[in-house]
Design a protein around this motif. Structure first.
Motif, PDB file in Angstrom:
ATOM      1  N   ALA A  61      82.967  10.849  19.688  1.00  0.00           N
ATOM      2  CA  ALA A  61      82.897  11.831  20.759  1.00  0.00           C
ATOM      3  C   ALA A  61      82.481  11.103  22.029  1.00  0.00           C
ATOM      4  O   ALA A  61      81.766  10.101  21.967  1.00  0.00           O
ATOM      5  CB  ALA A  61      81.889  12.919  20.440  1.00  0.00           C
ATOM      6  N   VAL A  62      82.945  11.585  23.144  1.00  0.00           N
ATOM      7  CA  VAL A  62      82.637  10.953  24.427  1.00  0.00           C
ATOM      8  C   VAL A  62      81.897  11.959  25.292  1.00  0.00           C
ATOM      9  O   VAL A  62      82.311  13.109  25.400  1.00  0.00           O
ATOM     10  CB  VAL A  62      83.920  10.509  25.154  1.00  0.00           C
ATOM     11  CG1 VAL A  62      83.576   9.710  26.391  1.00  0.00           C
ATOM     12  CG2 VAL A  62      84.788   9.697  24.239  1.00  0.00           C
ATOM     13  N   ALA A  63      80.825  11.497  25.920  1.00  0.00           N
ATOM     14  CA  ALA A  63      80.073  12.356  26.832  1.00  0.00           C
ATOM     15  C   ALA A  63      80.024  11.701  28.185  1.00  0.00           C
ATOM     16  O   ALA A  63      79.591  10.560  28.324  1.00  0.00           O
ATOM     17  CB  ALA A  63      78.666  12.560  26.306  1.00  0.00           C
ATOM     18  N   VAL A  64      80.519  12.428  29.171  1.00  0.00           N
ATOM     19  CA  VAL A  64      80.469  11.937  30.555  1.00  0.00           C
ATOM     20  C   VAL A  64      79.803  13.019  31.381  1.00  0.00           C
ATOM     21  O   VAL A  64      80.238  14.169  31.370  1.00  0.00           O
ATOM     22  CB  VAL A  64      81.877  11.673  31.119  1.00  0.00           C
ATOM     23  CG1 VAL A  64      81.779  10.940  32.425  1.00  0.00           C
ATOM     24  CG2 VAL A  64      82.694  10.887  30.134  1.00  0.00           C
ATOM     25  N   LYS A  65      78.769  12.621  32.092  1.00  0.00           N
ATOM     26  CA  LYS A  65      78.046  13.596  32.904  1.00  0.00           C
ATOM     27  C   LYS A  65      78.894  14.026  34.072  1.00  0.00           C
ATOM     28  O   LYS A  65      79.746  13.303  34.552  1.00  0.00           O
ATOM     29  CB  LYS A  65      76.755  12.958  33.446  1.00  0.00           C
ATOM     30  CG  LYS A  65      75.567  13.169  32.565  1.00  0.00           C
ATOM     31  CD  LYS A  65      74.337  12.790  33.347  1.00  0.00           C
ATOM     32  CE  LYS A  65      73.079  12.976  32.511  1.00  0.00           C
ATOM     33  NZ  LYS A  65      71.885  12.613  33.267  1.00  0.00           N
ATOM     34  N   ARG A  66      78.556  15.201  34.576  1.00  0.00           N
ATOM     35  CA  ARG A  66      79.253  15.693  35.773  1.00  0.00           C
ATOM     36  C   ARG A  66      78.959  14.805  36.971  1.00  0.00           C
ATOM     37  O   ARG A  66      79.756  14.700  37.902  1.00  0.00           O
ATOM     38  CB  ARG A  66      78.773  17.118  36.050  1.00  0.00           C
ATOM     39  CG  ARG A  66      79.731  17.919  36.861  1.00  0.00           C
ATOM     40  CD  ARG A  66      79.080  19.206  37.326  1.00  0.00           C
ATOM     41  NE  ARG A  66      80.047  19.945  38.110  1.00  0.00           N
ATOM     42  CZ  ARG A  66      80.890  20.820  37.594  1.00  0.00           C
ATOM     43  NH1 ARG A  66      80.868  21.061  36.320  1.00  0.00           N
ATOM     44  NH2 ARG A  66      81.738  21.462  38.371  1.00  0.00           N
ATOM     45  N   LYS A  67      77.784  14.176  36.927  1.00  0.00           N
ATOM     46  CA  LYS A  67      77.404  13.311  38.040  1.00  0.00           C
ATOM     47  C   LYS A  67      78.233  12.036  38.116  1.00  0.00           C
ATOM     48  O   LYS A  67      78.223  11.359  39.133  1.00  0.00           O
ATOM     49  CB  LYS A  67      75.927  12.933  37.909  1.00  0.00           C
ATOM     50  CG  LYS A  67      75.021  13.810  38.705  1.00  0.00           C
ATOM     51  CD  LYS A  67      73.636  13.198  38.764  1.00  0.00           C
ATOM     52  CE  LYS A  67      72.740  14.039  39.643  1.00  0.00           C
ATOM     53  NZ  LYS A  67      71.369  13.489  39.674  1.00  0.00           N
ATOM     54  N   ARG A  73      88.172  11.364  37.460  1.00  0.00           N
ATOM     55  CA  ARG A  73      87.505  10.150  36.975  1.00  0.00           C
ATOM     56  C   ARG A  73      86.972  10.318  35.575  1.00  0.00           C
ATOM     57  O   ARG A  73      87.078   9.433  34.739  1.00  0.00           O
ATOM     58  CB  ARG A  73      86.331   9.829  37.885  1.00  0.00           C
ATOM     59  CG  ARG A  73      86.698   9.056  39.088  1.00  0.00           C
ATOM     60  CD  ARG A  73      85.426   8.419  39.572  1.00  0.00           C
ATOM     61  NE  ARG A  73      85.591   7.941  40.929  1.00  0.00           N
ATOM     62  CZ  ARG A  73      84.623   7.297  41.571  1.00  0.00           C
ATOM     63  NH1 ARG A  73      83.457   7.118  40.980  1.00  0.00           N
ATOM     64  NH2 ARG A  73      84.817   6.855  42.777  1.00  0.00           N
ATOM     65  N   ARG A  74      86.368  11.472  35.326  1.00  0.00           N
ATOM     66  CA  ARG A  74      85.786  11.719  34.011  1.00  0.00           C
ATOM     67  C   ARG A  74      86.875  11.733  32.957  1.00  0.00           C
ATOM     68  O   ARG A  74      86.714  11.156  31.874  1.00  0.00           O
ATOM     69  CB  ARG A  74      85.029  13.046  34.020  1.00  0.00           C
ATOM     70  CG  ARG A  74      83.712  12.966  34.724  1.00  0.00           C
ATOM     71  CD  ARG A  74      82.982  14.275  34.695  1.00  0.00           C
ATOM     72  NE  ARG A  74      83.368  15.134  35.807  1.00  0.00           N
ATOM     73  CZ  ARG A  74      83.598  16.424  35.707  1.00  0.00           C
ATOM     74  NH1 ARG A  74      83.494  17.030  34.547  1.00  0.00           N
ATOM     75  NH2 ARG A  74      83.928  17.134  36.767  1.00  0.00           N
ATOM     76  N   LEU A  99      78.783   8.490  19.249  1.00  0.00           N
ATOM     77  CA  LEU A  99      78.782   9.241  20.506  1.00  0.00           C
ATOM     78  C   LEU A  99      78.656   8.249  21.642  1.00  0.00           C
ATOM     79  O   LEU A  99      77.653   7.530  21.735  1.00  0.00           O
ATOM     80  CB  LEU A  99      77.617  10.236  20.532  1.00  0.00           C
ATOM     81  CG  LEU A  99      77.435  11.007  21.830  1.00  0.00           C
ATOM     82  CD1 LEU A  99      78.616  11.906  22.097  1.00  0.00           C
ATOM     83  CD2 LEU A  99      76.160  11.818  21.804  1.00  0.00           C
ATOM     84  N   VAL A 100      79.694   8.171  22.446  1.00  0.00           N
ATOM     85  CA  VAL A 100      79.717   7.226  23.566  1.00  0.00           C
ATOM     86  C   VAL A 100      79.287   7.966  24.820  1.00  0.00           C
ATOM     87  O   VAL A 100      79.882   8.986  25.176  1.00  0.00           O
ATOM     88  CB  VAL A 100      81.120   6.639  23.759  1.00  0.00           C
ATOM     89  CG1 VAL A 100      81.128   5.661  24.910  1.00  0.00           C
ATOM     90  CG2 VAL A 100      81.573   5.960  22.491  1.00  0.00           C
ATOM     91  N   ILE A 101      78.249   7.462  25.466  1.00  0.00           N
ATOM     92  CA  ILE A 101      77.742   8.093  26.684  1.00  0.00           C
ATOM     93  C   ILE A 101      77.911   7.117  27.833  1.00  0.00           C
ATOM     94  O   ILE A 101      77.520   5.954  27.734  1.00  0.00           O
ATOM     95  CB  ILE A 101      76.254   8.463  26.531  1.00  0.00           C
ATOM     96  CG1 ILE A 101      76.068   9.396  25.345  1.00  0.00           C
ATOM     97  CG2 ILE A 101      75.741   9.107  27.806  1.00  0.00           C
ATOM     98  CD1 ILE A 101      74.643   9.585  24.932  1.00  0.00           C
ATOM     99  N   ALA A 102      78.473   7.579  28.914  1.00  0.00           N
ATOM    100  CA  ALA A 102      78.678   6.711  30.080  1.00  0.00           C
ATOM    101  C   ALA A 102      77.396   6.647  30.892  1.00  0.00           C
ATOM    102  O   ALA A 102      76.695   7.648  31.036  1.00  0.00           O
ATOM    103  CB  ALA A 102      79.796   7.264  30.936  1.00  0.00           C
ATOM    104  N   ARG A 103      77.112   5.448  31.406  1.00  0.00           N
ATOM    105  CA  ARG A 103      75.875   5.282  32.181  1.00  0.00           C
ATOM    106  C   ARG A 103      76.181   5.194  33.671  1.00  0.00           C
ATOM    107  O   ARG A 103      77.313   5.067  34.083  1.00  0.00           O
ATOM    108  CB  ARG A 103      75.139   4.026  31.729  1.00  0.00           C
ATOM    109  CG  ARG A 103      74.753   4.085  30.286  1.00  0.00           C
ATOM    110  CD  ARG A 103      73.845   2.950  29.928  1.00  0.00           C
ATOM    111  NE  ARG A 103      72.510   3.113  30.495  1.00  0.00           N
ATOM    112  CZ  ARG A 103      71.614   2.128  30.530  1.00  0.00           C
ATOM    113  NH1 ARG A 103      71.912   0.931  30.076  1.00  0.00           N
ATOM    114  NH2 ARG A 103      70.426   2.341  31.039  1.00  0.00           N
TER     115      ARG A 103
END
Length: 139
Positions: A61-67, A73-74, A99-103
RNA sequence: GGAGAAGGGCAGACAGGCGCAGACGGUCGCACAAGGUCGCACUGAGGAAAGUCCGGACUCCGUGGGCAGGAUGCUCGCUAACGGCGAGGUGGCGUGAGCCAUGGAAGGGCCAUAGAAACGAAAACCGCCUGAAAGCUUAGGUUGUCUUAAGUGAGUAGGGCAAGGAUGGAAAGGUGAGGUAAGAGCUCACCAGCAGUGCAGUGAUACACUGGCUUGGUAACCCACAUCCGGAGCAAGGUCAAGCAGGGGUUGGGUCGCUCUACCCUCAUUCCCCGGGUAGGCCGCAUAGACAGAUGCCUGUCUAUUACAGGAUCCGGCUUAUAGCCCUUCUCCGUAU
RNA sequence: GUGGCUAUAGCUCAGUUGGAAGAGCGCCUGACUGUGGAUCAGGGUGCCGAGGGUUCAAAUCCCUCUAGCCACC
């Protein structure tokens, strides 16, 4: 039968990969389990939370913040991560939920970065997971 | 050739490979379910999909009326509708193509500071014009508590004026002539503006004549007038069903800021309140269409990794972001013929 | 997604018919003290989120953006 011939021809050059529906991590309960009892590795670009599941394949699963940026881009980052997971499945640890989270630093340099630079740092993290898991088994 | 003005278009293409979503057709599956699997074929983001600034469709809320509130604002037309678009009128800017603006004689409010005065035909700081008197001094007539002349008081008090100066974003028509003590629409001519009439036009208005000579700015302040608007929103709302365990309350409930009239439901399966537990599926939903949410990557050629940027109920506009180009029409300047 | 709200000093906030922006805490300077604290006296720290417009004049009125926050399955 003609089909199998074609696919086997391709298999001569490189492997044929798929990204199936079951390889997606979608249930809320699974993800909250990850946050409760998962372990994590990180570098400048990503954090990966992982946990052993009882299957013979991995789910992602991939999680990309709205920020991180606007919707375009997301979306693009999510697709790149998924593409990387698919094409280099032999280097991905098997039998794990990921779970991949973008920093944040990635969002800054994202405009100039390419698919290859992103997938490189992801694969680096995948390999670190494999190493750490084998170490804990040895202990 | 240069400098501009207006409008429109494209939004990487082609070939090959891997991969994704949906529909369709097989197949596995108790099975026309969920889900898996197969696929030579089909469909699969934008000009703005965005902001949510307007207008609708659609859905629910018990009916109707009034007040409050909101929106628009030169005219006409287009449209399902609009705050949108098109054409026209008037004013301003630009050499020009063009661009920008648009209710101020219904009434009220406000216009700080400065200035004499800020909308009341009012006011007078400097100024311009006019212009005293008492008193005092000198000289004379005369000896009376009298009087004449000159000077001074004083270009002062007072009066007239709204031309000029000064203040201000703005000073109450402008220019010229006559007129006057000085002046003033006080009078006249032209111009601007206002009202009335005639005429042309659907109309905003234009033109002509006549009249009294003339009463700023601000409605993105209240507001008058005209036209329009009930409220919420797909997380609306409808429907299906498993599990568990239901219990309690009384005049309460029936969309809204307020209010009025009439009406309906109701001592419980349905409404309201409370507790426990929790879970959702389907429809809504689309010739793209999900519900952890589909478009990415590689190779080759063309300048090419290349702008802004990704649907979530759906349409019509507006606004904002935008690389690199292309096309059409027009204006001004220069050169050549 | 839909519907709302907010942005003013370093921080928390006032600012009503448009007319030269304030309070509390903190900060800085001076006095008192051997030094510090407490106390007393004095000081502004400001392009009112950004850009246009209306107006003679805008923190305030209108429009467009940018950030942040809230409610509703």
């Amino acid at each position: 039968m003609e089909i199998s011939v074609i696919t086997s021809n391709i298999d001569d050059g490189r492997k044929r990969f798929k990204f199936r529906k079951r390889e997606r991590l979608k249930l809320r309960s699974d993800i909250s389990l990850l946050f409760e009892s998962g372990r994590s590795v990180q570098n400048e670009d990503f954090v990966i939370v992982y946990r052993k599941n009882r299957l013979d394949y991995s789910r992602i699963a991939v999680a990309v913040k709205r920020k991180f940026g606007k919707a375009n881009r997301r979306n693009k980052l999510r697709r790149w991560v998924r593409e990387c997971f698919r094409t280099s499945s032999d280097r991905v640890p098997k039998g794990y939920d990921l779970l991949v989270i973008a920093r944040k630093p990635l969002s800054v340099k994202f405009k100039t970065s390419t698919y290859w630079s992103v997938s490189k740092s992801l694969i680096e993290l995948f390999e670190r997971i494999i190493n750490e898991e084998s170490n804990t088994r040895n202990h």
